[in-house]
Design a protein around this motif. Sequence first.
Motif, PDB file in Angstrom:
ATOM      1  N   ALA A 165      30.928  10.496  93.609  1.00 46.67           N
ATOM      2  CA  ALA A 165      31.905  10.213  94.665  1.00 46.67           C
ATOM      3  C   ALA A 165      33.224   9.723  94.093  1.00 46.67           C
ATOM      4  N   PHE A 166      33.211   9.254  92.836  1.00 47.66           N
ATOM      5  CA  PHE A 166      34.426   8.785  92.169  1.00 47.66           C
ATOM      6  C   PHE A 166      34.831   9.701  91.023  1.00 47.66           C
ATOM      7  N   ASP A 167      34.451  10.978  91.113  1.00 49.36           N
ATOM      8  CA  ASP A 167      34.818  11.929  90.061  1.00 49.36           C
ATOM      9  C   ASP A 167      36.336  11.982  89.902  1.00 49.36           C
ATOM     10  N   GLY A 168      36.794  11.850  88.657  1.00 47.87           N
ATOM     11  CA  GLY A 168      38.217  11.928  88.372  1.00 47.87           C
ATOM     12  C   GLY A 168      39.010  10.712  88.796  1.00 47.87           C
ATOM     13  N   LEU A 169      38.325   9.584  89.025  1.00 43.59           N
ATOM     14  CA  LEU A 169      38.994   8.352  89.439  1.00 43.59           C
ATOM     15  C   LEU A 169      38.633   7.206  88.502  1.00 43.59           C
ATOM     16  N   ALA A 170      39.613   6.396  88.185  1.00 44.63           N
ATOM     17  CA  ALA A 170      39.318   5.122  87.529  1.00 44.63           C
ATOM     18  C   ALA A 170      38.744   4.168  88.564  1.00 44.63           C
ATOM     19  N   VAL A 171      37.857   3.290  88.119  1.00 48.24           N
ATOM     20  CA  VAL A 171      37.238   2.335  89.038  1.00 48.24           C
ATOM     21  C   VAL A 171      37.275   0.938  88.424  1.00 48.24           C
ATOM     22  N   ALA A 172      37.234  -0.053  89.307  1.00 48.11           N
ATOM     23  CA  ALA A 172      37.095  -1.445  88.891  1.00 48.11           C
ATOM     24  C   ALA A 172      35.695  -1.909  89.252  1.00 48.11           C
ATOM     25  N   PRO A 173      34.816  -2.132  88.264  1.00 41.63           N
ATOM     26  CA  PRO A 173      33.469  -2.606  88.571  1.00 41.63           C
ATOM     27  C   PRO A 173      33.475  -4.115  88.843  1.00 41.63           C
ATOM     28  N   GLU A 174      32.603  -4.545  89.725  1.00 40.06           N
ATOM     29  CA  GLU A 174      32.343  -5.970  89.926  1.00 40.06           C
ATOM     30  C   GLU A 174      30.828  -6.160  89.912  1.00 40.06           C
ATOM     31  N   PHE A 175      30.329  -6.562  88.753  1.00 42.61           N
ATOM     32  CA  PHE A 175      28.888  -6.753  88.597  1.00 42.61           C
ATOM     33  C   PHE A 175      28.535  -8.157  89.077  1.00 42.61           C
ATOM     34  N   LEU A 176      27.653  -8.248  90.066  1.00 42.27           N
ATOM     35  CA  LEU A 176      27.377  -9.519  90.722  1.00 42.27           C
ATOM     36  C   LEU A 176      26.121 -10.213  90.208  1.00 42.27           C
ATOM     37  N   TYR A 206      32.119  -1.171  93.233  1.00 41.61           N
ATOM     38  CA  TYR A 206      33.155  -0.378  92.575  1.00 41.61           C
ATOM     39  C   TYR A 206      34.303  -0.119  93.535  1.00 41.61           C
ATOM     40  N   THR A 207      35.509  -0.351  93.048  1.00 43.20           N
ATOM     41  CA  THR A 207      36.720  -0.077  93.808  1.00 43.20           C
ATOM     42  C   THR A 207      37.516   0.995  93.088  1.00 43.20           C
ATOM     43  N   PRO A 208      37.909   2.079  93.766  1.00 38.00           N
ATOM     44  CA  PRO A 208      38.715   3.113  93.099  1.00 38.00           C
ATOM     45  C   PRO A 208      40.129   2.623  92.839  1.00 38.00           C
ATOM     46  N   LEU A 209      40.665   2.985  91.672  1.00 37.04           N
ATOM     47  CA  LEU A 209      41.996   2.539  91.266  1.00 37.04           C
ATOM     48  C   LEU A 209      43.038   3.641  91.288  1.00 37.04           C
ATOM     49  N   GLY A 210      42.619   4.878  91.093  1.00 40.30           N
ATOM     50  CA  GLY A 210      43.576   5.982  91.065  1.00 40.30           C
ATOM     51  C   GLY A 210      43.089   7.094  90.161  1.00 40.30           C
ATOM     52  N   PRO A 211      43.793   8.210  90.131  1.00 38.78           N
ATOM     53  CA  PRO A 211      43.345   9.376  89.355  1.00 38.78           C
ATOM     54  C   PRO A 211      43.204   9.085  87.865  1.00 38.78           C
ATOM     55  N   ASP A 212      42.190   9.691  87.259  1.00 35.83           N
ATOM     56  CA  ASP A 212      41.965   9.595  85.818  1.00 35.83           C
ATOM     57  C   ASP A 212      41.168  10.828  85.402  1.00 35.83           C
ATOM     58  N   ASP A 213      41.854  11.819  84.872  1.00 30.03           N
ATOM     59  CA  ASP A 213      41.202  13.083  84.520  1.00 30.03           C
ATOM     60  C   ASP A 213      40.184  12.932  83.393  1.00 30.03           C
ATOM     61  N   LEU A 214      40.247  11.836  82.654  1.00 28.46           N
ATOM     62  CA  LEU A 214      39.249  11.610  81.609  1.00 28.46           C
ATOM     63  C   LEU A 214      37.893  11.230  82.200  1.00 28.46           C
ATOM     64  N   ARG A 215      37.834  10.938  83.491  1.00 27.80           N
ATOM     65  CA  ARG A 215      36.586  10.515  84.124  1.00 27.80           C
ATOM     66  C   ARG A 215      35.998  11.622  85.016  1.00 27.80           C
ATOM     67  N   ARG A 216      36.173  12.852  84.590  1.00 27.14           N
ATOM     68  CA  ARG A 216      35.516  13.963  85.274  1.00 27.14           C
ATOM     69  C   ARG A 216      34.183  14.207  84.571  1.00 27.14           C
ATOM     70  N   PHE A 217      33.258  13.295  84.841  1.00 28.05           N
ATOM     71  CA  PHE A 217      32.023  13.261  84.064  1.00 28.05           C
ATOM     72  C   PHE A 217      31.087  14.417  84.382  1.00 28.05           C
ATOM     73  N   GLY A 218      31.149  14.954  85.589  1.00 26.42           N
ATOM     74  CA  GLY A 218      30.290  16.092  85.905  1.00 26.42           C
ATOM     75  C   GLY A 218      30.594  17.287  85.026  1.00 26.42           C
ATOM     76  N   ASP A 219      31.872  17.617  84.910  1.00 26.60           N
ATOM     77  CA  ASP A 219      32.271  18.753  84.067  1.00 26.60           C
ATOM     78  C   ASP A 219      31.941  18.482  82.601  1.00 26.60           C
ATOM     79  N   GLN A 220      32.185  17.255  82.157  1.00 29.39           N
ATOM     80  CA  GLN A 220      31.889  16.905  80.763  1.00 29.39           C
ATOM     81  C   GLN A 220      30.396  17.006  80.470  1.00 29.39           C
ATOM     82  N   PHE A 221      29.587  16.520  81.399  1.00 25.02           N
ATOM     83  CA  PHE A 221      28.140  16.561  81.208  1.00 25.02           C
ATOM     84  C   PHE A 221      27.632  18.000  81.221  1.00 25.02           C
ATOM     85  N   GLU A 222      28.159  18.817  82.131  1.00 25.91           N
ATOM     86  CA  GLU A 222      27.747  20.216  82.206  1.00 25.91           C
ATOM     87  C   GLU A 222      28.094  20.941  80.910  1.00 25.91           C
TER      88      GLU A 222
END
Length: 323
Positions: free
Chosen positions: A237-248, A263-279
């Motif tokens: 759901a956050f593909d291609g987005l930077a996120v701010a984690p808050e581990f409680l 997790y809060t989305p911060l904005g676009p980040d093409d380095l975080r397209r993990f589905g394509d990278q994993f495939e």
Amino acid sequence: MAVAGAFILPHPPVIIPSVGKGEERRIRKTAESCARAAEEIARLRPETLVVLSPHAVAYADHLHIAPGTKAKGDFSEFGSADAPLEFSCDTEFVSVLSDEAARSSLPAGTFGEKRRSVDHGALVPLTFITRAYRDFELVRCSVSGLGALAHYRFGQCIARAAETLGRRVVLVASGDLSHRLREDGPYGFAPEGPRFDRELTQAMKEGDFMRFLAFDPEFCEAAAQCGLPSFQVLAGAFDGLAVAPEFLSYEGPFGVGYAVCGYTPLGPDDLRRFGDQFEQREKETLSQRKEREDEYVRLARLSLETRVIEGRRVPLPEGLPLS
């Protein structure tokens, strides 16, 4: 709009006082963290709450999306006399999500429902959430026996459905961690259990969603994990987005790991397209494996692929080595 936030929440029925009857005090830290996450969800004010549960209707080859305009559930199967919780469901979101999955060639939809009531995997998080906020419509989804990439792609479909409808959406990935942390736990002890929880909680803290995808399935089975497919959907759901984690929090006094993370989305980040990278990584691994095949293994694979895809037999080649 898109997914405004997402939360990993556990689902031990014992955390509900009418079920735990005092035992819930042993996971007080988890209960406090769930309450904090619920307050954050209330602050985000979602119109639609999408809940992923490993205990909903599940299939090996299909991602189930619960149909219907209403839903309700209670903890009576765990000995509780509490009144059921009732919800209105976002049928429009369900329809658009099903269409998005079809466009992505993902086997997902509303057929195959066997149990209409809200399962405890969804109901435990919803109990905490509704104490803080109720002004949402519910969408319930299950996980499946499909692989990590399919769950990630399903998360992408959820995000696209939110954007298509202009919905303010929060996603809840319900799931416990290993069930093999202690000898007196439900599945006994295995060294893979604590190791799995260490590695997964570290990935949660870092927002390392590639790690969510890359866990070895045999290792996960040995650890008797529960929630990883839900977490993979959250990652998608956050593909291609930077996120701010808050581990409680994390704890496991009953032999089962319980983690809470937002997790809060911060904005676009093409380095975080993990589905394509994993495939791509999986394709490279398969290619390398094929290069190491001997002639007999290569022939066996070719014969099977040709039979399945083309419906014909491969003639036996000349000159095969005898040993």
